[in-house]
Motif scaffolding. Structure first.
Motif, PDB file in Angstrom:
ATOM      1  N   LYS A 259       0.903  -1.234  -0.106  1.00 51.58           N
ATOM      2  CA  LYS A 259      -0.046  -0.087   0.005  1.00 51.58           C
ATOM      3  C   LYS A 259       0.741   1.215  -0.199  1.00 51.58           C
ATOM      4  N   LEU A 260       1.738   1.236   1.070  1.00 55.95           N
ATOM      5  CA  LEU A 260       2.839   2.491   0.954  1.00 55.95           C
ATOM      6  C   LEU A 260       3.683   2.727  -0.287  1.00 55.95           C
ATOM      7  N   LEU A 261       4.141   1.551  -0.836  1.00 53.07           N
ATOM      8  CA  LEU A 261       4.902   1.515  -2.233  1.00 53.07           C
ATOM      9  C   LEU A 261       3.927   2.179  -3.353  1.00 53.07           C
ATOM     10  N   LYS A 262       2.748   1.692  -3.161  1.00 48.56           N
ATOM     11  CA  LYS A 262       1.759   2.060  -4.360  1.00 48.56           C
ATOM     12  C   LYS A 262       1.515   3.403  -4.472  1.00 48.56           C
ATOM     13  N   GLU A 263       1.475   4.187  -3.073  1.00 45.87           N
ATOM     14  CA  GLU A 263       1.093   5.470  -2.744  1.00 45.87           C
ATOM     15  C   GLU A 263       2.236   6.450  -3.290  1.00 45.87           C
ATOM     16  N   ILE A 264       3.434   5.922  -2.759  1.00 45.26           N
ATOM     17  CA  ILE A 264       4.463   6.737  -3.288  1.00 45.26           C
ATOM     18  C   ILE A 264       4.698   6.680  -4.733  1.00 45.26           C
ATOM     19  N   ALA A 265       4.634   5.558  -5.546  1.00 47.02           N
ATOM     20  CA  ALA A 265       4.612   5.460  -6.930  1.00 47.02           C
ATOM     21  C   ALA A 265       3.480   6.490  -7.614  1.00 47.02           C
ATOM     22  N   LYS A 266       2.271   6.374  -7.085  1.00 47.85           N
ATOM     23  CA  LYS A 266       1.259   7.329  -7.673  1.00 47.85           C
ATOM     24  C   LYS A 266       1.434   8.519  -7.309  1.00 47.85           C
ATOM     25  N   ALA A 267       1.937   9.048  -6.243  1.00 49.98           N
ATOM     26  CA  ALA A 267       2.131  10.560  -6.109  1.00 49.98           C
ATOM     27  C   ALA A 267       3.221  11.169  -6.835  1.00 49.98           C
ATOM     28  N   THR A 268       4.239  10.356  -7.035  1.00 46.90           N
ATOM     29  CA  THR A 268       5.367  10.712  -7.859  1.00 46.90           C
ATOM     30  C   THR A 268       5.127  10.413  -9.584  1.00 46.90           C
ATOM     31  N   LYS A 269       4.019  10.008  -9.782  1.00 50.63           N
ATOM     32  CA  LYS A 269       3.845   9.731 -11.291  1.00 50.63           C
ATOM     33  C   LYS A 269       4.631   8.462 -11.682  1.00 50.63           C
ATOM     34  N   GLY A 270       5.153   7.577 -10.878  1.00 53.13           N
ATOM     35  CA  GLY A 270       5.746   6.484 -11.262  1.00 53.13           C
ATOM     36  C   GLY A 270       5.010   5.205 -11.228  1.00 53.13           C
TER      37      GLY A 270
END
Length: 334
Positions: A259-270
């Motif tokens: 969940k955290l890794l997905k949030e980081i990727a989504k927030a940074t457009k990754g």
């Protein structure tokens, strides 16, 4: 030898099919070109062969060679010298942020997670000659292993040295690893700035919250690809250190904070990826490689040198020689 030799009009080579016809015609009509005298006997004559009559076919040979040269000249032979100049636009700066906690020695990937990652990451680095790459490692804390550099040999040597040891505090400080990576890229002038953050656990150490670190990445326009590495379910994981310094392994549950890794990727457009085995890990890096491409412009300059002129001159010279011989040496025989 002939790699740079070309013919602009190769269709004219079909004219060479006329040469066998010309040779056939010459052979069939040769006897008709010579006068003949019929007598009952030549016993009263003294005969001797003339070398001039024997070399008479040289006239036809000269004409045939001249015709061949003209056909080749019509095909327009030329040499080409190709010079290439590449222009690379501002490339991509990439920081690979690698989890080196003890759990990365788990054996669900072969021979273990960390060694599998190093092998795949090395191929990824070799495939990006026009980009600058840096390495950040983290466990309970983080530090820069290699600043971003275009010297791939330095990065590859540093990657080989990446290993688990007791220098870093144990734990998984995802926020620290991400923040250190952002710090390496924040002043970059590259057209694209990318972090590839890999972990096999959840954030349980460090004093920087991963969400704060991702906000910093957004502020500096840094895209983050996150990778969760580890199989689904249970894996053979280090659980203790034996007196001789080696690890004792036991079955442990794989716990990745997806969940955290997905949030980081989504927030940074990754983008977030999950690597459950060696093959999947390799495919992930191949996909990232395709997603992040450096624009390269290639300019080719062609310098042509025409070669037909010398063939035409040589053909003209042979025709002149044939004409000269026909009306001098062979005049009385034709």
């Amino acid at each position: 030898m002939f790699d740079n030799f070309t013919f602009e009009n190769p269709q004219f080579f079909w004219l060479f099919l006329l040469l066998p016809l010309a040779i056939t015609w010459y052979i069939l009509s040769r006897k008709k070109q010579q006068a003949s005298l019929k007598i009952s006997t030549i016993k009263g004559f003294k005969t001797s062969g003339s070398w001039i009559t024997k070399i008479k076919p040289i006239l036809f040979a000269l004409r045939l060679i001249a015709l061949s040269l003209i056909i080749t000249a019509l095909a327009r032979p030329r040499t080409v010298d190709v010079s290439t100049k590449t222009k690379t636009t501002r490339g991509i700066d990439i920081v690979m942020s690698i989890d080196v906690s003890a759990s990365m020695l788990a054996k669900d990937l072969k021979p273990n997670r960390l060694e599998a990652l190093k092998e795949v990451a090395a191929e990824f680095i070799k495939g990006r000659p026009n980009d600058r790459i840096g390495l950040v490692v983290y466990a309970g804390e983080s530090f820069t292993k290699t600043p971003i550099t275009s010297d791939k040999s330095i990065v590859l040597n540093s990657l080989k040295d990446v290993k688990y040891d007791d220098v870093l505090e144990n734990g998984t400080a995802i926020g620290m690893g991400l923040a250190t990576s952002v710090n390496r890229l924040k002043d970059s002038k590259a057209k694209s700035k990318v972090i590839i953050l890999l972990t096999d656990g959840s954030n349980n150490a460090g004093f920087i919250d991963p969400k704060i670190a991702s906000e910093l990445a957004v502020e500096y326009g840094i895209k983050t690809y996150t990778i969760g590495i580890g199989t689904n379910g249970m894996a053979l994981t280090p659980v203790a250190i034996l007196p001789d310094g080696s690890f004792q392994y036991g079955r442990g549950k794989v716990e990745i904070d997806e969940k955290l890794l997905k949030e980081i990727a989504k927030a940074t457009k990754g983008k977030y990826f999950r690597a459950t085995d060696n093959k999947k890990l390799e495919q992930i890096y191949q996909e990232i490689d395709k997603l992040e491409k450096t624009d390269i412009e290639e300019f080719k300059f062609y310098n042509y040198q025409e070669k037909f002129r010398s063939l035409v001159l040589l053909a003209g010279f042979l025709v002149f020689i044939e004409f000269l011989l026909r009306y001098t040496l062979f005049r009385s025989f034709i």
